[in-house]
Design a protein around this motif. Structure first.
Motif, PDB file in Angstrom:
ATOM      1  N   ARG A   7      25.529  22.077  14.327  1.00  0.00           N
ATOM      2  CA  ARG A   7      24.849  22.176  13.117  1.00  0.00           C
ATOM      3  C   ARG A   7      23.562  21.251  12.929  1.00  0.00           C
ATOM      4  O   ARG A   7      23.349  20.506  13.904  1.00  0.00           O
ATOM      5  CB  ARG A   7      25.907  21.683  11.964  1.00  0.00           C
ATOM      6  CG  ARG A   7      26.693  20.235  12.382  1.00  0.00           C
ATOM      7  CD  ARG A   7      27.312  19.706  11.234  1.00  0.00           C
ATOM      8  NE  ARG A   7      26.692  19.459  10.036  1.00  0.00           N
ATOM      9  CZ  ARG A   7      26.955  18.559   9.087  1.00  0.00           C
ATOM     10  NH1 ARG A   7      28.186  18.157   9.144  1.00  0.00           N
ATOM     11  NH2 ARG A   7      26.194  18.245   7.986  1.00  0.00           N
ATOM     12  N   ASP A  58      28.864  12.521   5.297  1.00  0.00           N
ATOM     13  CA  ASP A  58      29.699  12.706   6.691  1.00  0.00           C
ATOM     14  C   ASP A  58      29.969  11.683   7.369  1.00  0.00           C
ATOM     15  O   ASP A  58      31.013  11.783   8.222  1.00  0.00           O
ATOM     16  CB  ASP A  58      28.274  13.543   7.460  1.00  0.00           C
ATOM     17  CG  ASP A  58      28.276  15.028   6.836  1.00  0.00           C
ATOM     18  OD1 ASP A  58      29.290  15.816   7.201  1.00  0.00           O
ATOM     19  OD2 ASP A  58      27.203  15.493   6.791  1.00  0.00           O
ATOM     20  N   ASP A 112      19.874  21.594   7.245  1.00  0.00           N
ATOM     21  CA  ASP A 112      21.180  21.185   7.741  1.00  0.00           C
ATOM     22  C   ASP A 112      22.089  22.248   7.719  1.00  0.00           C
ATOM     23  O   ASP A 112      22.902  22.279   6.934  1.00  0.00           O
ATOM     24  CB  ASP A 112      21.536  19.963   6.885  1.00  0.00           C
ATOM     25  CG  ASP A 112      23.119  19.276   7.315  1.00  0.00           C
ATOM     26  OD1 ASP A 112      23.561  19.714   8.285  1.00  0.00           O
ATOM     27  OD2 ASP A 112      23.617  18.456   6.716  1.00  0.00           O
ATOM     28  N   ARG A 124      35.676  16.589   5.120  1.00  0.00           N
ATOM     29  CA  ARG A 124      35.257  16.484   3.797  1.00  0.00           C
ATOM     30  C   ARG A 124      35.488  17.702   2.632  1.00  0.00           C
ATOM     31  O   ARG A 124      35.409  17.506   1.402  1.00  0.00           O
ATOM     32  CB  ARG A 124      33.830  16.140   3.711  1.00  0.00           C
ATOM     33  CG  ARG A 124      32.824  17.365   4.154  1.00  0.00           C
ATOM     34  CD  ARG A 124      31.591  16.829   4.153  1.00  0.00           C
ATOM     35  NE  ARG A 124      30.563  17.096   3.142  1.00  0.00           N
ATOM     36  CZ  ARG A 124      29.513  16.884   3.180  1.00  0.00           C
ATOM     37  NH1 ARG A 124      28.762  16.423   4.196  1.00  0.00           N
ATOM     38  NH2 ARG A 124      28.692  17.019   2.146  1.00  0.00           N
ATOM     39  N   LYS A 130      27.864  23.973   5.512  1.00  0.00           N
ATOM     40  CA  LYS A 130      26.750  24.556   4.803  1.00  0.00           C
ATOM     41  C   LYS A 130      26.253  25.988   5.797  1.00  0.00           C
ATOM     42  O   LYS A 130      25.148  25.919   5.934  1.00  0.00           O
ATOM     43  CB  LYS A 130      25.468  23.649   4.715  1.00  0.00           C
ATOM     44  CG  LYS A 130      25.687  22.259   3.920  1.00  0.00           C
ATOM     45  CD  LYS A 130      24.457  21.716   3.891  1.00  0.00           C
ATOM     46  CE  LYS A 130      24.922  20.104   3.663  1.00  0.00           C
ATOM     47  NZ  LYS A 130      25.509  19.323   4.655  1.00  0.00           N
ATOM     48  N   MET A 139      18.779  10.551   9.159  1.00  0.00           N
ATOM     49  CA  MET A 139      20.137  10.319   8.283  1.00  0.00           C
ATOM     50  C   MET A 139      21.011   9.573   9.364  1.00  0.00           C
ATOM     51  O   MET A 139      21.483   9.912  10.657  1.00  0.00           O
ATOM     52  CB  MET A 139      20.668  11.364   7.739  1.00  0.00           C
ATOM     53  CG  MET A 139      19.693  12.076   6.700  1.00  0.00           C
ATOM     54  SD  MET A 139      20.798  13.226   5.859  1.00  0.00           S
ATOM     55  CE  MET A 139      21.895  12.648   5.114  1.00  0.00           C
ATOM     56  N   GLU A 176      24.713   9.383   9.698  1.00  0.00           N
ATOM     57  CA  GLU A 176      26.002   9.900   9.101  1.00  0.00           C
ATOM     58  C   GLU A 176      26.860  10.497  10.176  1.00  0.00           C
ATOM     59  O   GLU A 176      28.179  10.917   9.970  1.00  0.00           O
ATOM     60  CB  GLU A 176      25.367  11.127   8.341  1.00  0.00           C
ATOM     61  CG  GLU A 176      24.445  12.139   9.062  1.00  0.00           C
ATOM     62  CD  GLU A 176      24.101  13.357   8.116  1.00  0.00           C
ATOM     63  OE1 GLU A 176      24.805  13.576   6.982  1.00  0.00           O
ATOM     64  OE2 GLU A 176      23.334  14.213   8.389  1.00  0.00           O
TER      65      GLU A 176
HETATM   66 MG    MG Z   1      25.587  15.164   5.672  1.00  0.00          MG
END
Ligand code: MG
Ligand code: PEP
Length: 577
Positions: free
Chosen positions: A367, A464, A341, A474, A346, A438, A440
């Motif tokens: 991303r 997220d 990710d 965030r 990140k 996921m 998110e």
């Molecule tokens: Mg996340």
């Protein structure tokens, strides 16, 4: 008179002790020109200072106490790598030769250039990289200026039982803090995702960051109370406050000592409903603690670390070897590997991914799975390695940031192709490896039923999901007051996802930070969550809450929360518990 100061509590617990202030002070960097015949001496001065800085950091690294969290050494390695990086050290040498600058000033000019580059990038994660450059440059400049070591850098200084106050802390400081038995720390800068905050949680000591006035108001040897839960520091506390906080400290100690006894207790509610309690893990070394707290598996293995601090992405064999060694430590427990990710918060390389262009909105840009699908050369080796490792243990494969079914279809197709390829090559893998998403992105939560129809499990990434649902960055502390996990919109999306999973008869987990916060455990149970994946240090606390919960009562409260108008109303409902 007791003074109460407020910052951001980033690591829980209460400490009571005397203050030691780390006063690095602003360095006065001299600027002058050198004569031609001094170039060689000046160059040598800088080369020697860099080499001494390396020696100092290596010595600190070699003395990391055994009990130190494995998170810390990589931070020091990053600084060592920077000292080897030509961008930081070669350019000043060139400036000494070409512009006859003195060594300190040549380094300062290069530092300013790099800061400017970071500012242009406007990426929140890179702000912490800026700090790293500053820490490293500061270390070299202090050597050049022959500054005396600070008190906490002297091996024999007596700082045990002190609370450190600093404008900011370097990773090396935190190792020294542990050697000295420092009780807590407070910094003037830094947010909840800064290195300093991460390190504090790893050291398991109370910490407050962003307390801007700390170093001005508290003085050396003042008595202070640091409450890492609320972010409050009391300077010169009165007897009443001291009594109150000492009592809370004792209660905390008893509470944490009691938790470890729950390690073997099966996680189930009072009305006998079993709950799966998994751990979130980042570094291979972290897997040891998964066993120590009795987690029933790993629900989120973040693999970004494999891509950090290097020029080229890891190849298939490196992925494979890493996953095999992780499986080994897991000793049969199930492992959920999240594919990489990268991007947004990140970044690993200043945004090289995505062609290196600066994205206006990285969190909404290229991303996670989007980047992986665009650059199969990055993605395929990881998928192949996960599939190969699946022949040797119980592995689930999880994809981050899916937002539509086209992407999902593409990923599933790629997995099928790789399975075929491996089959043709006679390589073993688990034919039925569970593949999950996921959830998110709000779009995925709203369409969770469609996702559930195509996948084997779902895992709600609230970090997220909250950011995208309420449109709150965030990592931006200016708007962190709006980052509300209890916002009814967030709760409704969680419920929709859980319901969709139930209808499709597939498991739904939650692996965002919300799952590890005991303020929310009972509400989440009431919303139907039966699989929590949390940071291992929070796991036993969550288990305790599960053991004390009665589902019969909770579903009613959860239904009422879904009808609430505001997060504050939901909080009031939770107070009834
Ligand atoms: Mg996340
Ligand atoms: C999340 O978004 O909730 C999550 C678990 O993933 P990360 O924090 O790694 O983005």
């Amino acid at each position: 008179m007791t003074l109460s100061l407020h910052g951001m509590g980033v690591s829980r617990g209460i400490a009571i002790g005397r203050v030691h202030i780390i006063e690095r002070g602003r360095l006065d960097i001299p600027e002058y020109h050198i004569e031609k015949d001094q170039v060689e001496t000046e160059t040598r001065r800088l080369v020697d200072a860099v080499s001494l800085a390396k020696q100092q950091l290596r010595a600190i690294r070699d003395h990391i106490p055994a009990a130190t969290s494995p998170d810390i050494a990589p931070f020091i390695d990053t600084h060592l790598l920077m000292l080897d990086d030509a961008v930081l050290t070669q350019e000043p040498l060139r400036l000494i030769k070409s512009a006859a600058h003195n060594a300190e000033w040549a380094l300062q000019l290069q530092r300013d250039t790099l800061m400017h580059v970071f500012d242009e990038m406007e990426d929140p994660y890179l702000r912490t990289r800026k700090d790293d450059v500053d820490h490293v440059v500061n270390r070299i400049q202090r050597i050049l200026l022959k500054q005396k070591p600070l008190r906490h850098e002297e091996p024999d200084s007596r700082l045990s039982g002190y609370v450190l106050i600093a404008d900011d802390l370097t990773p090396a400081d935190t190792v020294l803090m542990q050697l000295h038995g420092i009780l807590a720390f407070v910094t003037e800068y830094g947010g909840p995702t800064s290195h300093t905050a991460i390190l504090a949680r790893s050291l398991v000591i109370p910490a407050i960051v962003g307390l801007h006035e700390a170093g001005r108001i508290a003085r050396e040897d003042d008595m202070v109370i640091v409450d890492g839960n609320t972010g409050v520091m009391l300077v010169d506390p009165d007897e009443h406050s001291l009594r109150y906080y000492r009592k809370r400290q004792q209660e905390d100690r008893k509470y944490y000592a009691g938790l470890i006894r729950l390690k073997e207790t099966p996680a189930k509610t009072l009305d006998d409903v079993p709950v799966r309690l998994h751990a979130n893990v980042e570094l291979p070394q972290d897997f040891e603690i998964v066993r120590q707290v009795g987690a029933s598996g790993v629900g989120l293995y973040r693999t970004e670390f494999l891509y950090m601090n290097r020029e080229t992405p890891p190849e298939e064999e490196e992925h494979y070897e890493t996953y095999l060694s992780v499986l080994d430590t897991m000793a049969g427990l199930p492992l959920t590997i999240r594919t990489v990710d990268l991007g947004a918060d990140k970044q690993v390389d200043g945004g090289r991914q995505g062609g290196g262009s600066v994205q206006a909105n990285p969190a909404l840009g290229l991303r996670a799975v989007r980047l992986c699908l665009k650059e199969p050369a990055l993605f395929r080796p990881q998928l192949r390695a996960i599939l190969r490792a699946s022949a040797h243990g119980s592995i689930r494969l999880m994809i981050p940031m899916l937002s539509n079914m086209q992407e999902t279809g593409q990923v599933l197709e790629m997995i099928d192709e790789i399975k075929m390829e491996l089959g043709n090559q006679g390589v073993e893998f688990d034919e039925d490896i569970p593949v999950g998403a996921m959830i998110e992105v709000p779009a995925a939560a709203i369409c969770a039923d469609i996702f559930a129809g195509q996948l084997d499990f779902l895992s709600i990434g609230t970090n997220d999901l909250i950011q995208y649902t309420i449109a709150i960055d965030r990592v931006d502390d200016e708007v962190s007051y709006l980052y509300e996990p209890l916002h009814p919109a967030v709760l409704r999306l969680i419920r929709m996802t859980i319901d969709a999973g139930d209808r499709a008869n597939i498991p739904v987990a939650m692996c965002g930070e919300m799952a590890g916060d005991i303020k929310f455990t009972q509400l989440l149970l009431g919303l139907g969550l039966r699989e929590f994946s949390v940071h291992p240090t929070y796991l036993l606390e969550v288990k305790k809450n599960i053991l004390e919960s009665n589902l019969g009562r909770l579903s009613g409260i959860a239904d009422a929360a879904l009808q609430a108008s505001t997060a504050a109303d939901v909080e009031k409902l939770l107070e009834q518990l």
